[in-house]
Design a protein around this motif. Structure first.
Motif, PDB file in Angstrom:
ATOM      1  N   ASP A 102       0.857  -1.184   0.000  1.00 17.48           N
ATOM      2  CA  ASP A 102       0.000   0.000   0.000  1.00 17.48           C
ATOM      3  C   ASP A 102       0.895   1.238   0.000  1.00 17.48           C
ATOM      4  OD1 ASP A 102      -1.877   1.951   0.271  1.00 17.48           O
ATOM      5  OD2 ASP A 102      -2.887   1.052   1.997  1.00 17.48           O
ATOM      6  N   GLU A 103       1.052   1.832  -1.168  1.00 14.30           N
ATOM      7  CA  GLU A 103       1.980   2.958  -1.315  1.00 14.30           C
ATOM      8  C   GLU A 103       1.569   4.160  -0.468  1.00 14.30           C
ATOM      9  OE1 GLU A 103       4.575   4.852  -5.009  1.00 14.30           O
ATOM     10  OE2 GLU A 103       2.874   3.509  -5.388  1.00 14.30           O
ATOM     11  N   SER A 104       0.285   4.263  -0.150  1.00 12.14           N
ATOM     12  CA  SER A 104      -0.188   5.405   0.649  1.00 12.14           C
ATOM     13  C   SER A 104       0.357   5.365   2.075  1.00 12.14           C
ATOM     14  CB  SER A 104      -1.715   5.427   0.688  1.00 12.14           C
ATOM     15  OG  SER A 104      -2.221   4.263   1.355  1.00 12.14           O
ATOM     16  N   LYS A 105       0.817   4.183   2.514  1.00 15.91           N
ATOM     17  CA  LYS A 105       1.348   4.039   3.862  1.00 15.91           C
ATOM     18  C   LYS A 105       2.869   4.190   3.914  1.00 15.91           C
ATOM     19  CE  LYS A 105      -2.380   0.933   5.320  1.00 15.91           C
ATOM     20  NZ  LYS A 105      -2.710  -0.429   5.828  1.00 15.91           N
TER      21      LYS A 105
END
Length: 228
Positions: A102-105
């Motif tokens: 999850d790149e957003s994390k």
């Protein structure tokens, strides 16, 4: 394709056919000697051509494999990424590997570098697996030199791959790499014997769903996969 047959079959099948033609000619007499002779010559020529093509193809794949291994050793980015990946494996209890899916994390510089390294290594082997499937590389040759590392990558990053497929809604991501890991795992057979059959059935179900263009369920029994 006939060149995919083992050498033994390439020789045995034409030999059986030639023997049958000879028996037929003996039964029918001189009237069929000429056409049977032409057929036998054609079979012999086709067999020789097939063996030559198969031999050349095998040489071609081995040459490509040796060149690939050399390029992998000289790829500085790959080697740097591999070291970063090993660090991620060592620290997986502090930072779960699937988090990087999850790149957003991904916030810190170190996390971004780790994600880049994971993608670089997995993409490298995704392309390698694709080349093996299309017979550009000698898959068994690479198996002998890289099996342990590739199988371990498949085990430690299976959840990362699974989560990436779900987040991007794309079951084809790292599909060839998954095939290579499964193929080499079965060949090596290093898993607990009582566990192997049950887990491989589950793996095949997962791959079948990918073939159908469907994503496997998020919670599946592969979480219990054990590696010696």
């Amino acid at each position: 394709m006939i060149t995919k047959l083992p050498y033994k079959l390439i020789f045995v099948l034409p030999s059986i056919l030639i023997v049958l033609l000879i028996i037929y000619a003996n039964n029918k007499g001189p009237i069929v000697y000429a056409p049977i002779g032409v057929m036998i010559s054609a079979i012999a020529a086709l067999t020789a051509a097939t063996v030559t093509i198969k031999s050349n193809r095998h040489t071609f794949m081995q040459t490509n494999s040796l060149a690939y291994r050399q390029s992998l050793q000289e790829d500085e980015q790959y080697n740097l990424s591999l070291r970063k990946v090993k660090e991620a494996i060592i620290n997986r209890f502090e930072t779960p590997i699937e988090k990087y899916a999850d790149e957003s994390k991904i916030i810190t510089k170190d996390e971004k570098e780790t994600l880049f390294a994971i993608r670089y290594v997995l993409n490298t082997w995704e392309q390698t697996a694709l080349s093996c499937r299309h017979h550009l590389y000698d898959e068994y040759h690479l198996y002998q030199s890289h099996k342990t590392m590739v199988i371990e990558l498949g085990i430690y990053f299976r959840q990362f791959i699974h989560e990436t497929q779900l987040i991007r809604n794309n079951p084809d991501i790292f599909n060839n790499f998954t095939w290579l890991v499964l193929h080499w795992t079965i060949r090596r057979d290093d898993f607990v014997s009582t566990q192997t059959k049950k887990e491989l059935v589950m793996v095949y179900k997962q791959l079948n769903s990918v073939k159908a263009g469907k994503l496997p369920k998020r919670h599946h029994k592969l979480k219990k996969f054990r590696y010696k």
